[in-house]
Design a protein around this motif. Structure first.
Motif, PDB file in Angstrom:
ATOM      1  N   ASP A  51       0.809  -1.222   0.000  1.00  0.00           N
ATOM      2  CA  ASP A  51       0.000   0.000   0.000  1.00  0.00           C
ATOM      3  C   ASP A  51       0.843   1.273   0.000  1.00  0.00           C
ATOM      4  OD1 ASP A  51       0.930  -0.565   2.536  1.00  0.00           O
ATOM      5  OD2 ASP A  51      -0.761   0.398   3.545  1.00  0.00           O
ATOM      6  N   THR A  52       2.165   1.139   0.124  1.00  0.00           N
ATOM      7  CA  THR A  52       3.038   2.322   0.087  1.00  0.00           C
ATOM      8  C   THR A  52       3.945   2.353  -1.136  1.00  0.00           C
ATOM      9  OG1 THR A  52       4.842   1.267   1.334  1.00  0.00           O
ATOM     10  CG2 THR A  52       3.080   2.335   2.616  1.00  0.00           C
ATOM     11  N   THR A  53       3.885   1.312  -1.960  1.00  0.00           N
ATOM     12  CA  THR A  53       4.802   1.225  -3.097  1.00  0.00           C
ATOM     13  C   THR A  53       4.658   2.403  -4.043  1.00  0.00           C
ATOM     14  OG1 THR A  53       4.808  -1.196  -2.989  1.00  0.00           O
ATOM     15  CG2 THR A  53       5.523  -0.200  -5.043  1.00  0.00           C
ATOM     16  N   ASP A  54       3.440   2.787  -4.354  1.00  0.00           N
ATOM     17  CA  ASP A  54       3.239   3.912  -5.274  1.00  0.00           C
ATOM     18  C   ASP A  54       3.856   5.194  -4.728  1.00  0.00           C
ATOM     19  OD1 ASP A  54       1.922   2.282  -7.043  1.00  0.00           O
ATOM     20  OD2 ASP A  54      -0.096   2.843  -6.364  1.00  0.00           O
ATOM     21  N   ASP A  55       3.724   5.420  -3.423  1.00  0.00           N
ATOM     22  CA  ASP A  55       4.315   6.616  -2.819  1.00  0.00           C
ATOM     23  C   ASP A  55       5.840   6.573  -2.908  1.00  0.00           C
ATOM     24  OD1 ASP A  55       1.805   7.577  -2.135  1.00  0.00           O
ATOM     25  OD2 ASP A  55       1.846   6.636  -0.150  1.00  0.00           O
ATOM     26  N   VAL A  56       6.413   5.383  -2.674  1.00  0.00           N
ATOM     27  CA  VAL A  56       7.865   5.232  -2.758  1.00  0.00           C
ATOM     28  C   VAL A  56       8.340   5.498  -4.179  1.00  0.00           C
ATOM     29  CG1 VAL A  56       9.761   3.558  -2.624  1.00  0.00           C
ATOM     30  CG2 VAL A  56       8.047   3.655  -0.802  1.00  0.00           C
ATOM     31  N   VAL A  57       7.634   4.943  -5.148  1.00  0.00           N
ATOM     32  CA  VAL A  57       8.006   5.151  -6.554  1.00  0.00           C
ATOM     33  C   VAL A  57       7.924   6.630  -6.925  1.00  0.00           C
ATOM     34  CG1 VAL A  57       7.318   4.688  -8.943  1.00  0.00           C
ATOM     35  CG2 VAL A  57       7.400   2.819  -7.276  1.00  0.00           C
ATOM     36  N   ARG A  58       6.899   7.312  -6.453  1.00  0.00           N
ATOM     37  CA  ARG A  58       6.780   8.746  -6.759  1.00  0.00           C
ATOM     38  C   ARG A  58       7.920   9.539  -6.141  1.00  0.00           C
ATOM     39  NH1 ARG A  58       1.072   7.807  -6.641  1.00  0.00           N
ATOM     40  NH2 ARG A  58       1.016   8.005  -4.347  1.00  0.00           N
ATOM     41  N   LEU A  59       8.354   9.160  -4.917  1.00  0.00           N
ATOM     42  CA  LEU A  59       9.502   9.829  -4.301  1.00  0.00           C
ATOM     43  C   LEU A  59      10.751   9.667  -5.162  1.00  0.00           C
ATOM     44  CD1 LEU A  59       9.286   9.011  -0.470  1.00  0.00           C
ATOM     45  CD2 LEU A  59       9.169  11.257  -1.543  1.00  0.00           C
ATOM     46  N   ILE A  60      10.947   8.460  -5.658  1.00  0.00           N
ATOM     47  CA  ILE A  60      12.121   8.200  -6.503  1.00  0.00           C
ATOM     48  C   ILE A  60      12.037   8.994  -7.791  1.00  0.00           C
ATOM     49  CG2 ILE A  60      13.348   6.428  -7.821  1.00  0.00           C
ATOM     50  CD1 ILE A  60      12.475   4.414  -5.650  1.00  0.00           C
ATOM     51  N   GLU A  61      10.880   8.990  -8.419  1.00  0.00           N
ATOM     52  CA  GLU A  61      10.722   9.677  -9.710  1.00  0.00           C
ATOM     53  C   GLU A  61      10.867  11.189  -9.563  1.00  0.00           C
ATOM     54  OE1 GLU A  61       7.787   6.552 -12.080  1.00  0.00           O
ATOM     55  OE2 GLU A  61       6.898   8.156 -10.867  1.00  0.00           O
ATOM     56  N   VAL A  63       7.151  -8.994   4.204  1.00  0.00           N
ATOM     57  CA  VAL A  63       6.322  -9.167   3.010  1.00  0.00           C
ATOM     58  C   VAL A  63       6.111  -7.810   2.348  1.00  0.00           C
ATOM     59  CG1 VAL A  63       4.054  -9.849   2.166  1.00  0.00           C
ATOM     60  CG2 VAL A  63       5.188 -11.185   3.957  1.00  0.00           C
ATOM     61  N   GLY A  64       6.273  -7.764   1.044  1.00  0.00           N
ATOM     62  CA  GLY A  64       6.053  -6.509   0.338  1.00  0.00           C
ATOM     63  C   GLY A  64       6.606  -6.552  -1.068  1.00  0.00           C
ATOM     64  N   ASP A  65       6.668  -5.376  -1.677  1.00  0.00           N
ATOM     65  CA  ASP A  65       7.198  -5.227  -3.028  1.00  0.00           C
ATOM     66  C   ASP A  65       8.663  -4.804  -2.950  1.00  0.00           C
ATOM     67  OD1 ASP A  65       4.581  -5.686  -3.861  1.00  0.00           O
ATOM     68  OD2 ASP A  65       4.114  -3.534  -3.939  1.00  0.00           O
ATOM     69  N   VAL A  66       9.449  -5.282  -3.914  1.00  0.00           N
ATOM     70  CA  VAL A  66      10.852  -4.878  -4.006  1.00  0.00           C
ATOM     71  C   VAL A  66      10.967  -3.757  -5.032  1.00  0.00           C
ATOM     72  CG1 VAL A  66      13.195  -5.582  -4.633  1.00  0.00           C
ATOM     73  CG2 VAL A  66      11.724  -7.148  -3.359  1.00  0.00           C
ATOM     74  N   VAL A  67      11.564  -2.665  -4.597  1.00  0.00           N
ATOM     75  CA  VAL A  67      11.785  -1.521  -5.486  1.00  0.00           C
ATOM     76  C   VAL A  67      13.280  -1.262  -5.539  1.00  0.00           C
ATOM     77  CG1 VAL A  67      11.301   0.911  -5.916  1.00  0.00           C
ATOM     78  CG2 VAL A  67       9.569  -0.527  -4.824  1.00  0.00           C
ATOM     79  N   ASP A 122      21.580  11.529  -0.587  1.00  0.00           N
ATOM     80  CA  ASP A 122      21.151  11.930   0.752  1.00  0.00           C
ATOM     81  C   ASP A 122      19.728  12.465   0.742  1.00  0.00           C
ATOM     82  OD1 ASP A 122      21.956  12.427   3.607  1.00  0.00           O
ATOM     83  OD2 ASP A 122      21.409  14.462   3.033  1.00  0.00           O
ATOM     84  N   GLU A 123      19.386  13.228  -0.292  1.00  0.00           N
ATOM     85  CA  GLU A 123      18.028  13.776  -0.397  1.00  0.00           C
ATOM     86  C   GLU A 123      17.003  12.654  -0.485  1.00  0.00           C
ATOM     87  OE1 GLU A 123      15.339  16.524  -3.461  1.00  0.00           O
ATOM     88  OE2 GLU A 123      17.497  16.300  -3.771  1.00  0.00           O
ATOM     89  N   LEU A 124      17.298  11.631  -1.294  1.00  0.00           N
ATOM     90  CA  LEU A 124      16.356  10.528  -1.456  1.00  0.00           C
ATOM     91  C   LEU A 124      16.256   9.692  -0.180  1.00  0.00           C
ATOM     92  CD1 LEU A 124      14.456   8.837  -3.146  1.00  0.00           C
ATOM     93  CD2 LEU A 124      16.437   7.669  -4.143  1.00  0.00           C
ATOM     94  N   LEU A 125      17.375   9.406   0.440  1.00  0.00           N
ATOM     95  CA  LEU A 125      17.349   8.616   1.669  1.00  0.00           C
ATOM     96  C   LEU A 125      16.593   9.338   2.779  1.00  0.00           C
ATOM     97  CD1 LEU A 125      21.010   7.239   1.752  1.00  0.00           C
ATOM     98  CD2 LEU A 125      18.926   5.943   1.323  1.00  0.00           C
ATOM     99  N   THR A 126      16.781  10.643   2.871  1.00  0.00           N
ATOM    100  CA  THR A 126      16.058  11.426   3.869  1.00  0.00           C
ATOM    101  C   THR A 126      14.555  11.359   3.631  1.00  0.00           C
ATOM    102  OG1 THR A 126      17.940  12.941   4.128  1.00  0.00           O
ATOM    103  CG2 THR A 126      15.781  13.722   4.877  1.00  0.00           C
ATOM    104  N   ALA A 127      14.148  11.458   2.370  1.00  0.00           N
ATOM    105  CA  ALA A 127      12.721  11.406   2.029  1.00  0.00           C
ATOM    106  C   ALA A 127      12.131  10.030   2.325  1.00  0.00           C
ATOM    107  CB  ALA A 127      12.524  11.754   0.560  1.00  0.00           C
ATOM    108  N   LEU A 128      12.891   8.975   2.039  1.00  0.00           N
ATOM    109  CA  LEU A 128      12.408   7.619   2.298  1.00  0.00           C
ATOM    110  C   LEU A 128      12.261   7.360   3.793  1.00  0.00           C
ATOM    111  CD1 LEU A 128      14.525   5.659  -0.349  1.00  0.00           C
ATOM    112  CD2 LEU A 128      12.045   6.054  -0.415  1.00  0.00           C
ATOM    113  N   ARG A 129      13.197   7.848   4.569  1.00  0.00           N
ATOM    114  CA  ARG A 129      13.095   7.681   6.021  1.00  0.00           C
ATOM    115  C   ARG A 129      11.931   8.498   6.575  1.00  0.00           C
ATOM    116  NH1 ARG A 129      18.284   7.997   9.625  1.00  0.00           N
ATOM    117  NH2 ARG A 129      16.720   7.092  11.008  1.00  0.00           N
ATOM    118  N   ALA A 130      11.744   9.701   6.035  1.00  0.00           N
ATOM    119  CA  ALA A 130      10.623  10.532   6.481  1.00  0.00           C
ATOM    120  C   ALA A 130       9.290   9.873   6.167  1.00  0.00           C
ATOM    121  CB  ALA A 130      10.694  11.910   5.826  1.00  0.00           C
ATOM    122  N   ALA A 131       9.265   9.074   5.106  1.00  0.00           N
ATOM    123  CA  ALA A 131       8.046   8.353   4.740  1.00  0.00           C
ATOM    124  C   ALA A 131       7.831   7.113   5.604  1.00  0.00           C
ATOM    125  CB  ALA A 131       8.093   7.951   3.263  1.00  0.00           C
TER     126      ALA A 131
END
Length: 312
Positions: free
Chosen positions: A11-21, A40-44, A54-63
């Motif tokens: 249920d969070t995969t789409d949000d993670v993908v949008r952060l990356i994009e 259990v989950g999706d591998v991205v 660093d910007e991406l890792l910070t955003a992923l942790r914040a999520a």
């Protein structure tokens, strides 16, 4: 570049993908629905320019992904891809200048833990330095400097102060102080043993020792050299150029100062003892101050880099 392997709840995969994009400097995005089993989950997976990592890792942790899934990061030594080249061109700054704060915090956390191995390395280095100061042998002193692991806790203190992490400050400070205390006590005992065996003598302590006398005679240059070494050591950690740490280790006299303090104390030469202690404190203080100022400068630099418009 960096390779990220993420495990995200479905249920969070789409949000993670949008952060990356949305992150400039990312490419090679792969989504494997339902591939993960624990958790259990999706591998991205994706690749990201180091300067954007660093910007991406910070955003992923914040999520909250580190709590609900997993974040793994690997360095890529070679990538043959036009898309990767384009991602690096679009990302702000240069990869060699980038600071991965999450990686730095993790690395300094591991290096600033009081473990048996850490104390053993420090004690052996201090004993080697004791042999060097008693024999007035500069080669042994350099070897002891290279063996000493004390830069880890020093870097941990600097990082924790900049990141405002008091727990890591105390953890690193405990490893530093307790480690040196144990090493110096063991070295004093080692000195007594060598004296009983006839390998160390009082006359060796009282000798002029022109090659190593600087150890218990600190001056302004002691602090300057430690400061410059601290800058170089911090840059080597943040830029992943760990080879420079050897040069840093043999530039400062922390371990030799601790060794000479222990040996001089065992022979009741308190003048040399206090001189060596001041040398030790000057080196430790110079390295920590340099580390803090270097990290603050890098933090300010990257804050400005991110505000600049990206190319392409």
């Amino acid at each position: 570049m960096l390779h990220l392997r993420l495990i995200a709840p479905p249920d969070t995969t789409d949000d993670v993908v949008r952060l990356i994009e949305r992150t400039v400097g990312t490419t090679h995005l792969v989504v494997l629905p339902g591939a993960a089993r624990n958790p259990v989950g999706d591998v991205v997976m994706c690749d990201v320019a180091r300067e954007a990592g660093d910007e991406l890792l910070t955003a992923l942790r914040a999520a909250g992904l580190e709590e609900t899934g997993s974040i793994a990061v690997e360095n890529i030594d070679l990538t043959l891809s036009r898309r990767a080249d384009k991602a690096e061109e679009e990302a702000p700054g240069e990869g060699a200048d980038a600071v991965l704060w999450e990686h730095l915090a993790e690395a300094t956390h591991e290096e600033s833990t009081l473990t048996v191995t850490y104390v053993a390395f420090l004690a052996v280095a201090t004993m080697l330095a004791a042999c060097g100061v008693m024999l007035d042998n500069a080669i042994l002193i350099v070897g002891a400097m290279a063996v000493g692991p004390e830069f880890g806790p020093l870097a941990g203190i600097s990082t924790a102060l900049v990141q405002r992490a008091p727990h890591l400050v105390w953890r690193s400070l405990w490893a530093l102080l307790a480690g040196f205390a144990v090493a110096m006590v063991l070295t004093a005992g080692f000195s007594e043993l060598m004296n009983v065996l006839g390998l160390f003598e009082r006359s060796m302590v009282e000798a002029a020792r022109p090659n190593t006398s600087f150890i218990w005679k600190p001056d302004a240059m002691s602090f300057v050299v430690a400061f410059l070494a601290g800058v170089a050591g911090t840059l080597s950690l943040t830029s992943a150029k760990s080879g420079a740490l050897i040069g840093v280790a043999i530039s400062v006299t922390t371990v030799p100062a601790a060794a000479n303090a222990a040996v001089a104390f065992s022979y009741s030469d308190y003048s040399q003892t206090w001189g060596s202690v001041w040398q030790l404190l000057a080196n430790l203080g110079g390295i920590v101050l340099a580390g803090v100022l270097t990290l603050l400068a890098q933090k300010l630099f990257w804050a400005r880099q991110r505000r600049r418009p990206t190319s392409g």
